[in-house]
Design an enzyme around this catalytic site. Structure first.
Site, PDB file in Angstrom:
ATOM      1  N   ARG A  58     -17.336  23.148  46.481  1.00  0.00           N
ATOM      2  CA  ARG A  58     -18.337  24.077  46.991  1.00  0.00           C
ATOM      3  C   ARG A  58     -19.769  23.588  46.798  1.00  0.00           C
ATOM      4  O   ARG A  58     -20.700  24.208  47.306  1.00  0.00           O
ATOM      5  CB  ARG A  58     -18.093  25.473  46.399  1.00  0.00           C
ATOM      6  CG  ARG A  58     -16.869  26.120  47.041  1.00  0.00           C
ATOM      7  CD  ARG A  58     -16.477  27.404  46.387  1.00  0.00           C
ATOM      8  NE  ARG A  58     -15.608  27.213  45.254  1.00  0.00           N
ATOM      9  CZ  ARG A  58     -15.689  27.901  44.122  1.00  0.00           C
ATOM     10  NH1 ARG A  58     -16.628  28.805  43.973  1.00  0.00           N
ATOM     11  NH2 ARG A  58     -14.839  27.678  43.152  1.00  0.00           N
ATOM     12  N   GLU A  95     -13.906  27.782  33.632  1.00  0.00           N
ATOM     13  CA  GLU A  95     -13.601  29.177  33.288  1.00  0.00           C
ATOM     14  C   GLU A  95     -12.101  29.431  33.328  1.00  0.00           C
ATOM     15  O   GLU A  95     -11.599  30.240  32.570  1.00  0.00           O
ATOM     16  CB  GLU A  95     -14.347  30.128  34.247  1.00  0.00           C
ATOM     17  CG  GLU A  95     -14.388  31.561  33.748  1.00  0.00           C
ATOM     18  CD  GLU A  95     -15.063  32.532  34.703  1.00  0.00           C
ATOM     19  OE1 GLU A  95     -15.527  32.113  35.778  1.00  0.00           O
ATOM     20  OE2 GLU A  95     -15.102  33.724  34.369  1.00  0.00           O
TER      21      GLU A  95
HETATM   22  O1  LIG Z   1     -19.184  26.308  34.975  1.00  0.00           O
HETATM   23  P1  LIG Z   1     -17.686  26.088  35.055  1.00  0.00           P
HETATM   24  O2  LIG Z   1     -16.927  27.053  34.180  1.00  0.00           O
HETATM   25  O3  LIG Z   1     -17.315  24.689  34.788  1.00  0.00           O
HETATM   26  O4  LIG Z   1     -17.240  26.481  36.529  1.00  0.00           O
HETATM   27  C1  LIG Z   1     -17.941  26.165  37.693  1.00  0.00           C
HETATM   28  C2  LIG Z   1     -17.131  25.374  38.657  1.00  0.00           C
HETATM   29  O5  LIG Z   1     -15.964  26.106  39.047  1.00  0.00           O
HETATM   30  C3  LIG Z   1     -15.882  26.113  40.467  1.00  0.00           C
HETATM   31  O6  LIG Z   1     -15.219  25.012  40.976  1.00  0.00           O
HETATM   32  P2  LIG Z   1     -13.637  24.838  40.992  1.00  0.00           P
HETATM   33  O7  LIG Z   1     -13.255  23.981  39.821  1.00  0.00           O
HETATM   34  O8  LIG Z   1     -12.992  26.176  41.103  1.00  0.00           O
HETATM   35  O9  LIG Z   1     -13.390  23.937  42.263  1.00  0.00           O
HETATM   36  P3  LIG Z   1     -13.631  24.147  43.846  1.00  0.00           P
HETATM   37  O10 LIG Z   1     -15.143  24.161  44.075  1.00  0.00           O
HETATM   38  O11 LIG Z   1     -13.026  22.901  44.398  1.00  0.00           O
HETATM   39  O12 LIG Z   1     -12.982  25.406  44.274  1.00  0.00           O
HETATM   40  C4  LIG Z   1     -17.325  26.074  40.908  1.00  0.00           C
HETATM   41  O13 LIG Z   1     -17.444  25.641  42.248  1.00  0.00           O
HETATM   42  C5  LIG Z   1     -17.928  25.122  39.925  1.00  0.00           C
HETATM   43  O14 LIG Z   1     -17.762  23.758  40.330  1.00  0.00           O
HETATM   44  N1  LIG Z   2     -16.050  33.507  38.596  1.00  0.00           N
HETATM   45  C1  LIG Z   2     -16.192  32.441  39.380  1.00  0.00           C
HETATM   46  N2  LIG Z   2     -16.401  32.603  40.709  1.00  0.00           N
HETATM   47  C2  LIG Z   2     -16.550  31.518  41.514  1.00  0.00           C
HETATM   48  N3  LIG Z   2     -16.499  30.266  41.080  1.00  0.00           N
HETATM   49  C3  LIG Z   2     -16.300  30.078  39.776  1.00  0.00           C
HETATM   50  N4  LIG Z   2     -16.215  28.952  39.042  1.00  0.00           N
HETATM   51  C4  LIG Z   2     -15.981  29.293  37.775  1.00  0.00           C
HETATM   52  N5  LIG Z   2     -15.941  30.620  37.634  1.00  0.00           N
HETATM   53  C5  LIG Z   2     -16.137  31.140  38.875  1.00  0.00           C
END
Ligand SMILES: O=P(O)(O)OC[C@H]1O[C@H](OP(=O)(O)OP(=O)(O)O)[C@H](O)[C@@H]1O
Ligand SMILES: Nc1ncnc2[nH]cnc12
Length: 170
Positions: A58, A95
């Site tokens: 994202r 998370e």
């Molecule tokens: O601050 P944090 O707890 O580390 O979480 C944040 C990350 O989690 C989500 O990505 P995700 O790993 O879900 O991957 P995606 O963007 O490919 O869905 C979001 O896009 C961040 O990259």
């Molecule tokens: N609550 C949340 N919503 C969207 N992206 C996330 N990445 C980690 N935590 C998230």
């Protein structure tokens, strides 16, 4: 119009207990999409940026748009085994689990001024891992730039000494 009106809360995704911040309504509305780009760009300090680093997946929506606006290059950070050339990698906690991210070993030149961009700062594990990789390659993280910061998860504590900015804070 507020861009926060275009963030949708999805309960129990991808795991029970997580309230997922869904940015797809923001992306899908032409006015909100453009307004968010403008806000993210306005947050960037007035320093010449060499590269914007965007985090899969994202961070790939606005990262290249910011790079274009800043007259900078764009570097993708990807999930494991997606990048074709030599990589450096870092395991991290997020998370809802643990994961690994990779970037090309020649993506950042020593002394590069780097803008790190992602959609969400939650616990900060992802951004901290990417900042560490940027610094391992000799780059300087000028700002960690997010659409959304989940302040109650205190992600900033994993980014000590870094400039952190977000368009929306919860
Ligand atoms: O601050 P944090 O707890 O580390 O979480 C944040 C990350 O989690 C989500 O990505 P995700 O790993 O879900 O991957 P995606 O963007 O490919 O869905 C979001 O896009 C961040 O990259
Ligand atoms: N609550 C949340 N919503 C969207 N992206 C996330 N990445 C980690 N935590 C998230």
């Amino acid at each position: 119009m507020q861009i926060s009106d275009y963030i949708r809360d999805v309960q129990d995704f991808p795991k029970e207990g997580i309230i997922f911040k869904d940015i797809t309504p923001l992306l899908g509305d032409k006015t909100a999409f453009a307004k968010a780009e403008e806000i993210l760009y306005t947050l960037v300090p007035e320093v010449a940026i060499d590269v914007v680093v965007g985090i899969e997946a994202r961070g790939f929506f606005y990262g290249p748009l910011l790079a274009k606006r800043l007259n900078a290059g764009f570097v993708p950070v990807r999930k494991p085994n997606k990048l074709p050339y030599t990589t450096i990698k870092k395991e991290y906690d997020l998370e809802y689990g643990t994961d690994v991210l990779e970037m090309h070993s020649d993506a950042i030149k020593p002394g590069d001024k780097v803008l790190l961009h992602d959609d969400v700062l939650a616990t900060g594990g992802t951004a901290a891992a990417v900042a560490a990789m940027i610094e391992e390659l000799g780059g300087e993280v000028v700002q960690c730039n997010f659409i959304i910061e989940l302040d109650f998860l205190n992600g900033r504590s994993k980014l000590p000494g870094k400039h952190v900015a977000a368009a929306i804070t919860y």
